[in-house]
Scaffold this motif. Structure first.
Motif, PDB file in Angstrom:
ATOM      1  N   ASN A 143       0.716  -1.140   0.046  1.00 61.28           N
ATOM      2  CA  ASN A 143       0.196  -0.160   0.033  1.00 61.28           C
ATOM      3  C   ASN A 143       0.730   1.402  -0.013  1.00 61.28           C
ATOM      4  N   PHE A 144       2.255   1.112  -0.338  1.00 59.39           N
ATOM      5  CA  PHE A 144       2.907   2.287  -0.523  1.00 59.39           C
ATOM      6  C   PHE A 144       2.600   2.987  -1.882  1.00 59.39           C
ATOM      7  N   SER A 145       2.511   4.140  -2.149  1.00 63.95           N
ATOM      8  CA  SER A 145       2.333   4.649  -3.579  1.00 63.95           C
ATOM      9  C   SER A 145       3.404   4.280  -4.239  1.00 63.95           C
ATOM     10  N   MET A 146       3.595   4.646  -5.539  1.00 60.39           N
ATOM     11  CA  MET A 146       4.781   4.308  -6.381  1.00 60.39           C
ATOM     12  C   MET A 146       5.771   5.301  -6.030  1.00 60.39           C
ATOM     13  N   ARG A 147       5.430   6.515  -5.784  1.00 66.74           N
ATOM     14  CA  ARG A 147       6.410   7.516  -5.354  1.00 66.74           C
ATOM     15  C   ARG A 147       7.058   7.152  -4.075  1.00 66.74           C
ATOM     16  N   GLU A 148       6.383   6.694  -3.089  1.00 67.47           N
ATOM     17  CA  GLU A 148       6.824   6.192  -1.855  1.00 67.47           C
ATOM     18  C   GLU A 148       7.735   5.065  -2.174  1.00 67.47           C
ATOM     19  N   PHE A 178       4.085   7.625   9.672  1.00 69.40           N
ATOM     20  CA  PHE A 178       4.106   6.344  10.353  1.00 69.40           C
ATOM     21  C   PHE A 178       2.800   5.639  10.106  1.00 69.40           C
ATOM     22  N   LEU A 179       1.746   6.354   9.930  1.00 68.89           N
ATOM     23  CA  LEU A 179       0.376   5.759   9.450  1.00 68.89           C
ATOM     24  C   LEU A 179       0.569   4.666   8.002  1.00 68.89           C
ATOM     25  N   LYS A 180       1.325   5.343   7.479  1.00 71.42           N
ATOM     26  CA  LYS A 180       1.427   4.491   6.034  1.00 71.42           C
ATOM     27  C   LYS A 180       2.351   3.259   6.287  1.00 71.42           C
ATOM     28  N   VAL A 181       3.438   3.237   7.186  1.00 75.41           N
ATOM     29  CA  VAL A 181       4.306   2.254   7.500  1.00 75.41           C
ATOM     30  C   VAL A 181       3.577   1.387   8.492  1.00 75.41           C
ATOM     31  N   ASP A 182       2.525   1.842   9.346  1.00 81.41           N
ATOM     32  CA  ASP A 182       2.018   0.919  10.038  1.00 81.41           C
ATOM     33  C   ASP A 182       1.040   0.154   9.403  1.00 81.41           C
ATOM     34  N   LYS A 183       0.588   0.543   8.293  1.00 82.11           N
ATOM     35  CA  LYS A 183      -0.575  -0.114   7.580  1.00 82.11           C
ATOM     36  C   LYS A 183       0.138  -1.427   6.867  1.00 82.11           C
ATOM     37  N   ALA A 184       1.295  -1.247   6.230  1.00 80.67           N
ATOM     38  CA  ALA A 184       2.295  -1.982   5.676  1.00 80.67           C
ATOM     39  C   ALA A 184       2.553  -3.149   6.918  1.00 80.67           C
ATOM     40  N   ILE A 226      14.688  -4.972   4.925  1.00 91.12           N
ATOM     41  CA  ILE A 226      14.034  -3.683   5.747  1.00 91.12           C
ATOM     42  C   ILE A 226      12.666  -4.512   5.840  1.00 91.12           C
ATOM     43  N   ILE A 227      12.237  -4.848   4.685  1.00 92.86           N
ATOM     44  CA  ILE A 227      10.628  -5.449   4.677  1.00 92.86           C
ATOM     45  C   ILE A 227      10.423  -6.772   5.554  1.00 92.86           C
ATOM     46  N   ASP A 228      11.623  -7.431   5.161  1.00 96.00           N
ATOM     47  CA  ASP A 228      11.488  -8.692   5.939  1.00 96.00           C
ATOM     48  C   ASP A 228      11.711  -8.807   7.527  1.00 96.00           C
ATOM     49  N   ASN A 229      12.604  -7.555   8.013  1.00 93.46           N
ATOM     50  CA  ASN A 229      13.003  -7.854   9.326  1.00 93.46           C
ATOM     51  C   ASN A 229      12.282  -6.452  10.149  1.00 93.46           C
ATOM     52  N   ASN A 230      12.184  -5.450   9.694  1.00 90.84           N
ATOM     53  CA  ASN A 230      11.492  -4.364  10.406  1.00 90.84           C
ATOM     54  C   ASN A 230      11.068  -3.053   9.434  1.00 90.84           C
ATOM     55  N   ILE A 231       9.987  -3.183   8.917  1.00 88.96           N
ATOM     56  CA  ILE A 231       9.364  -2.353   8.121  1.00 88.96           C
ATOM     57  C   ILE A 231       9.268  -0.936   8.693  1.00 88.96           C
ATOM     58  N   TYR A 232       9.448  -0.920  10.156  1.00 92.22           N
ATOM     59  CA  TYR A 232       9.239   0.292  10.878  1.00 92.22           C
ATOM     60  C   TYR A 232      10.525   1.152  10.821  1.00 92.22           C
ATOM     61  N   GLN A 233      11.459   0.638  10.343  1.00 90.02           N
ATOM     62  CA  GLN A 233      12.685   1.206  10.246  1.00 90.02           C
ATOM     63  C   GLN A 233      12.360   2.608   9.326  1.00 90.02           C
ATOM     64  N   ILE A 234      11.460   2.507   8.410  1.00 92.35           N
ATOM     65  CA  ILE A 234      11.193   3.500   7.321  1.00 92.35           C
ATOM     66  C   ILE A 234      10.896   4.892   8.185  1.00 92.35           C
ATOM     67  N   VAL A 235      10.277   4.699   9.275  1.00 93.17           N
ATOM     68  CA  VAL A 235       9.842   5.874  10.141  1.00 93.17           C
ATOM     69  C   VAL A 235      11.191   6.703  10.558  1.00 93.17           C
ATOM     70  N   TYR A 236      12.314   5.858  10.606  1.00 94.65           N
ATOM     71  CA  TYR A 236      13.411   6.661  11.256  1.00 94.65           C
ATOM     72  C   TYR A 236      14.271   7.529  10.188  1.00 94.65           C
TER      73      TYR A 236
END
Length: 738
Positions: A164-169, A201-207, A184-194
């Protein structure tokens, strides 16, 4: 069912550095009847893409858009690249620029040996390439490595789209992590927030939810802590938060009851994202900013004062030249500015702050025997907004700029080019409207200045504080460790004027019945709240009839929502000040119509364009897509001689400025100010806000609405008290010299 087109990318018409592409696509197949006529023909497409290759086959998903000026387009929201199949396609692909040194002959040989699905065979088992005669080890490695890298990037981007990330994201994420993106996807998608604050965060949390992260997963809660801290700090202007406030807000935000926060706080502190200073929890950048500000101010204030000879005599000569007499407060400020390494000059409207700045610059140039070029090389006149810097330049006849422009903001890496590693050579810095500056910006400025600088801070701390964190000017004054000159003597006042007197009555929280009288520069038009809109329109019509330039008039209000809110009144006032006309071009963006000659308010900082949040301009002209080079609608806004171009993606950065918020007006002055007053604004009616609004008026102030609401605002001294320990830190540093 979502529409798609399958075929080949032909060429790009436009491509941004963020991956946005407008191009031509040759359609081979589609499921949309409206596009069947384009089969075996090209169509214009738009969207965000990664490494489009003419030799690949793509499927673009999205919708057909019939643009009124560009015609039929395919607007893509996601896409996939298909592996080449068939010997001809494999040959074309392997002999493309992606595989230098392979050539068509060798590519054809690989296709012949490995068959139609050669690409899949290589990806499944690279050893199959050894079946191709005369294919060297080095070329095998080159083919395999290029193919894996090329395949991996598209696969990862597709996976991010599925999350659910946009193409731009997705492109931003891949650009940040490259080959580590899958980890990052496999181990900790929340790393993106940092690492990517532009992705919420809302977008990352949905992922994270799609990846089946538990609601109580410590990685989720830890990222939420940082998100909530930033949200609260930048929303309220605090420098720090308490542990309990953070925990209660994170639990509320995540709808959980987590009980192991201290361990997560420690981890964030160990990673330098936050700083725990006793009971105070800081974002690291704000804690560091306060620490550096404290140290630099101590260094400046601790240097010995350089007494200057004959300053009083020179000041008398300056009075004769300028035909002016400085009062004792002004003389004190001017002399101390030339002798001290750091000085604060504070005062309300009409106390001569601008006059003092001009005198300081003239006397400094004379004392140091500098010609104009030498002086301007040594001087920096700065302000947080374009309008405030322009006022400084007009009053001193010297160049002035915004702080961002002086520090040379680099939009590509979001950093200032003038910094601790590349300091400015200026020796005299005078900053106006310091109440608007937050601790982050002030810290960046101090980093860019050398130790031999003379720093003069000018402002009115009774105005609203900065939008960003901290309460800088008030804290620097209240610490009692830095020399301050208070200006109290009023100028700009005659017998039948009232604006300045009213400002001081508001400041003191005590107004009599005079505010209902009419003066040469002031009027209060009484009416009920439900008549404000109609009376305001009639008032503006009269102003226009009298030939008043509406660009020099500004209407201010405390709130955006409601019947008398900014959003409602802006559309009404557009029809008064700039009605539709066949000679004016206009563009509709959502529910808003932008029209040539509209007054425009800038909503965000764009340092690279030298335009900032709160700046006001006028739409000079509009270009439609069929005549512009970008092939898009373009709006050109004139900000006091600075012409800035906006394309559709930038339209969210501007709005109509016929009426703006009092917050947005700070740092500006207007010949005429009209300010509605109503109890419906009650939530935002407090003394400092109304004081700031009133002091924006130079020649004429008109209040319209309910007198009781105005009285309430003056008597309401309640305002949010920001968390700041800068006063204590500065005092401690001065009392504990090392």
């Amino acid at each position: 069912m979502e529409s798609y087109i399958k075929g080949n990318f032909r060429r790009s018409i436009f491509q941004s550095d963020k991956g946005y592409v407008i191009g031509l696509f040759k359609v081979r197949e589609t499921n949309d009847e409206a596009l069947e006529e384009y089969i075996n023909h090209t169509i214009t497409f738009t969207g965000y893409f990664h490494e489009l290759n003419e030799d690949d086959v793509y499927v673009l998903y999205g919708e057909v858009v019939n643009h009124p000026r560009y015609g039929l387009q395919f607007q893509s929201n996601k896409y996939e690249r298909l592996k080449p199949t068939g010997k001809d396609a494999v040959t074309t692909f392997l002999s493309s620029d992606l595989f230098p040194g392979i050539g068509e002959k060798l590519a054809r040989q690989i296709a012949e040996v490995l068959g139609d699905n050669a690409i899949d065979r290589i990806l499944e088992d690279e050893s199959c390439l050894y079946l191709v005669p005369k294919l060297t080890e080095s070329k095998i490695n080159k083919i395999v490595n290029t193919l894996k890298k090329y395949e991996e990037s598209h696969k990862i981007i597709a996976e991010l789209i599925d999350l659910n990330f946009s193409m731009r994201e997705a492109l931003s994420i891949y650009s940040e992590y490259k080959s580590n993106t899958q980890k990052i996807i496999d181990n900790n998608i929340y790393q993106i927030v940092y690492n990517l604050p532009d992705i919420s965060f809302l977008k990352v949390d949905k992922a994270g939810e799609l990846l089946e992260f538990d609601r109580f997963d410590f990685r989720r809660v830890k990222a939420a802590i940082l998100y909530v801290m930033k949200k609260l700090i930048y929303q309220n202007g605090d420098s720090f938060l308490s542990r309990d406030v953070i925990i209660s807000n994170v639990n509320k935000f995540l709808k959980i009851d987590y009980d192991n926060y201290d361990e997560l706080f420690k981890e964030l502190a160990d990673l330098d994202y936050i700083v725990i200073d006793g009971d105070d929890y800081y974002l690291e950048e704000i804690w560091s900013a306060e620490a550096n500000i404290t140290e630099r101010l101590y260094d400046l204030a601790s240097k010995p004062i350089k007494r200057q000879k004959n300053l009083e005599n020179l000041l008398m000569e300056l009075e004769k030249i300028n035909g002016i007499t400085y009062n004792d407060e002004q003389k004190k400020a001017i002399i101390k500015a030339l002798e001290n390494n750091i000085l604060i000059i504070t005062g309300g409207p009409g106390t001569g702050k601008t006059t003092i700045i001009k005198a300081i610059t003239e006397l400094y140039q004379h004392v140091n025997k500098l010609n104009y070029d030498e002086f301007t090389d040594r001087l920096a006149l700065l302000a947080p907004t374009g309008r405030a810097s322009k006022r400084m330049s007009e009053s001193t006849f010297l160049p002035a700029s915004t702080i961002h422009r002086f520090l040379k903001w680099n939009k590509d890496n979001s950093e200032f080019m003038v910094n601790e590693m590349n300091k400015s050579d200026v020796q005299l810095v005078i900053i106006d409207e310091v109440s608007m500056i937050d601790v982050n910006l002030f810290n960046s400025l101090l980093k860019g200045l050398k130790s031999n600088v003379k720093l003069i801070l000018v402002g009115d701390y009774d105005q609203l504080p900065s939008v960003g964190p901290g309460n800088l000017l008030k804290d620097l004054i209240c610490c009692d460790m830095i020399e301050v000159v208070h200006l109290n003597h009023l100028y700009r006042q005659d017998e039948n004027s009232y604006i300045t007197s009213l400002a001081y009555e508001i400041k003191d929280g005590d107004i009599g019945d005079n505010f209902l009288n009419t003066y040469s520069d002031y009027t209060f038009l009484k009416c009920s709240a439900n008549h404000i809109k109609s009376n305001l329109k009639r008032l503006c019509e009269k102003v226009i009839e009298k030939g008043y330039d509406y660009k020099k008039l500004q209407i201010l209000a405390p709130m955006y929502k409601g019947e008398n809110g900014i959003d409602t009144l802006n559309s009404e006032l557009q029809n008064v000040f700039n009605p539709p006309d066949s000679g004016k071009r206009e563009i509709k963006s959502g529910n808003v119509v932008f029209r040539e000659n509209d007054k425009i308010l800038q909503l965000v900082n764009m340092p690279d364009e030298n335009v900032f949040n709160g700046d006001i301009g006028v739409i000079k002209y509009i270009k439609y897509g069929n005549t512009s080079k970008s092939k898009k609608d373009e709006i050109y806004v004139d900000f006091d001689g600075n012409l800035v171009k906006y394309t559709p993606k930038d339209f969210v950065k501007i709005k109509h400025g016929f009426i703006i918020s009092i917050h947005k007006s700070q740092g500006s002055e207007f010949e005429m100010v009209i300010m509605p007053m109503a109890h419906s604004y009650r939530r935002m009616l407090y003394k400092k806000l109304v004081y700031t609004g009133v002091t924006r008026a130079k020649k004429k102030l008109i209040l319209i609405g309910e007198p009781d609401a105005f009285v309430y605002s003056v008597q309401n001294n309640h305002e949010y008290i920001r968390n700041s320990k800068l006063v204590e830190k500065i005092k401690y540093r001065f009392e504990n010299p090392r």
